[in-house]
Design an enzyme around this catalytic site. Structure first.
Site, PDB file in Angstrom:
ATOM      1  CG  HIS A 141       0.396   6.054  -0.807  1.00  0.00           C
ATOM      2  ND1 HIS A 141      -0.649   6.690  -1.446  1.00  0.00           N
ATOM      3  CD2 HIS A 141      -0.166   5.403   0.254  1.00  0.00           C
ATOM      4  CE1 HIS A 141      -1.778   6.439  -0.811  1.00  0.00           C
ATOM      5  NE2 HIS A 141      -1.508   5.661   0.218  1.00  0.00           N
TER       6      HIS A 141
ATOM      7  CG  ASP B 251      -4.450   6.692   1.508  1.00  0.00           C
ATOM      8  OD1 ASP B 251      -3.516   7.432   1.868  1.00  0.00           O
ATOM      9  OD2 ASP B 251      -4.339   5.455   1.415  1.00  0.00           O
TER      10      ASP B 251
ATOM     11  CG  HIS C  64      -1.814   1.129   1.383  1.00  0.00           C
ATOM     12  ND1 HIS C  64      -3.177   1.028   1.242  1.00  0.00           N
ATOM     13  CD2 HIS C  64      -1.569   2.430   1.674  1.00  0.00           C
ATOM     14  CE1 HIS C  64      -3.727   2.218   1.441  1.00  0.00           C
ATOM     15  NE2 HIS C  64      -2.767   3.081   1.716  1.00  0.00           N
ATOM     16  CD  GLU C  65       1.689   3.665   3.601  1.00  0.00           C
ATOM     17  OE1 GLU C  65       2.075   4.733   3.064  1.00  0.00           O
ATOM     18  OE2 GLU C  65       0.585   3.534   4.147  1.00  0.00           O
TER      19      GLU C  65
END
Length: 364
Positions: free
Chosen positions: A59, A154, A55-56
């Site tokens: 980003h 987010d 997930h990170e």
């Protein structure tokens, strides 16, 4: 790019492992040895951390593609955070950077759900299928929760991108997203404690903890936006203290102390100058206090000062916002401002605070 693990990651690993090993797995598929439940639960917890990292990383990858540098990623108890250097240049870039996180978790959840269905069709152990199904569900839940329009989630970034696009004011958009984050946080705190008090549901404490985190993070985000709004584009020369009081490197500590604290040396930190006038380092009162009183008469400033290589330095033209992270991480919370090797000023967090305390709307 550095990836770090905060010690609190152990908390989430323990919580997930215990919840699966003593709850969901034996309840869904009883009859297996306890060691099997615990081993599979621990493996599932580790894979869950991997999904948080994915997930990170999403980003970070999109941030880089949009011109935003990434310092690193830190996983901790309540998830993860990609540390970005600066902000998205446009609302569209903000939208892409924020949206890819929940999208990644949603895709991961879908893929894992497909894997669980495939394993079930192949008649793999129901225990394994249950673990994969849990990972699929938690990733979908993570995507949905992160999409809530409240900072620092987010979804809060997505809300800020929308408000920024509508109003053209990034600071105003950040305030709106932060207000939504605080409102969500307080809602979770109140409902969490209400669940504990009126229903005896201890899981409400977890909701309250997350809510408290949201309140603190949203408040900090709003504060950082205010700092960027005031100091954006401002050079160090506008904020620094010019012509700071210096101390010669050859002076003894006893001679230095004899001049304070009400005379010339009434500060707590002093740039140190060598015999040729060049900057040699930084002297702090704490370093003097660490020297035995009986030895101060024979100890020079050079012997106890912090060498220049260990001191944060900057130029007068450098933006304050670029210097601020280094200033905050410095042990002395001070930076020496050099122009062509010559000392022209010193910048402290107090100088920055004074700039931020100036009435809003005043010209720079």
């Amino acid at each position: 790019m550095r990836v770090g693990l905060h010690w609190s990651v152990l908390v989430i690993v323990v919580l997930v492992t215990v919840a699966l090993a003593r709850g969901r797995l034996p309840a869904a598929h009883p009859g297996h040895p306890p060691a099997v439940y615990w081993a599979l639960a621990l493996l599932t917890a580790v894979v869950f951390l991997g999904s948080l990292l994915a997930h990170e990383l999403a980003h970070a990858a999109v941030a880089r593609r949009n011109g935003v540098q990434v310092e690193g990623i830190t996983l901790w108890m309540l998830g993860g955070a990609a540390r970005l250097q600066g902000e998205a240049p446009t609302p569209a870039a903000e939208l892409r950077i924020a949206g890819v996180g929940p999208l990644t978790s949603l895709v991961a959840g879908g893929v894992l759900a497909g894997v669980a269905a495939g394993l079930d069709a192949l008649h793999v152990s129901g225990l394994v299928v249950e673990a994969v199904a849990w990972l699929a569900a938690i990733n979908v839940l993570l995507a949905v929760f992160n999409a809530i329009p409240a900072a620092p989630l987010d979804g809060g970034r997505l809300l800020r991108a929308y408000l920024w696009h509508r109003t053209g004011d990034r600071l105003r958009a950040t305030r709106g997203a932060s207000a939504a984050g605080r409102a969500l946080g307080w809602f979770m705190v109140v409902t969490g404690f209400a669940a504990v008090l009126f229903r005896g549901d201890l899981s409400g404490l977890w909701a309250a903890l997350i809510g408290w985190f949201l309140i603190a993070a949203a408040t900090a985000e709003a504060r950082q936006a205010e700092v960027r709004g005031v100091l954006g584009g401002v050079p160090v020369a506008r904020v620094m203290t010019r012509d700071p009081v210096t101390v010669p490197a050859t002076a003894t500590l006893a001679d230095f102390l004899a001049e304070g604290p009400f005379g010339h040396y009434r500060h707590s930190t002093f740039p140190v100058l060598a015999a040729d006038g060049s900057v040699a380092g930084l002297l702090t009162v704490r370093r003097i206090e660490a020297t035995a009183p009986g030895a101060r008469a024979g100890t020079t400033v050079r012997e106890v000062m912090r060498p220049l290589d260990d001191v944060v330095t900057a130029t007068p033209d450098e933006p304050v916002l670029d210097l601020l992270p280094r200033l905050e991480s410095s042990p002395t919370r001070r930076a020496l401002i050099m122009d062509g090797g010559r000392l022209v000023g010193i910048l402290t967090l107090a100088d920055v605070t004074r700039a931020l305390a100036w009435p809003a709307g005043a010209g720079r």
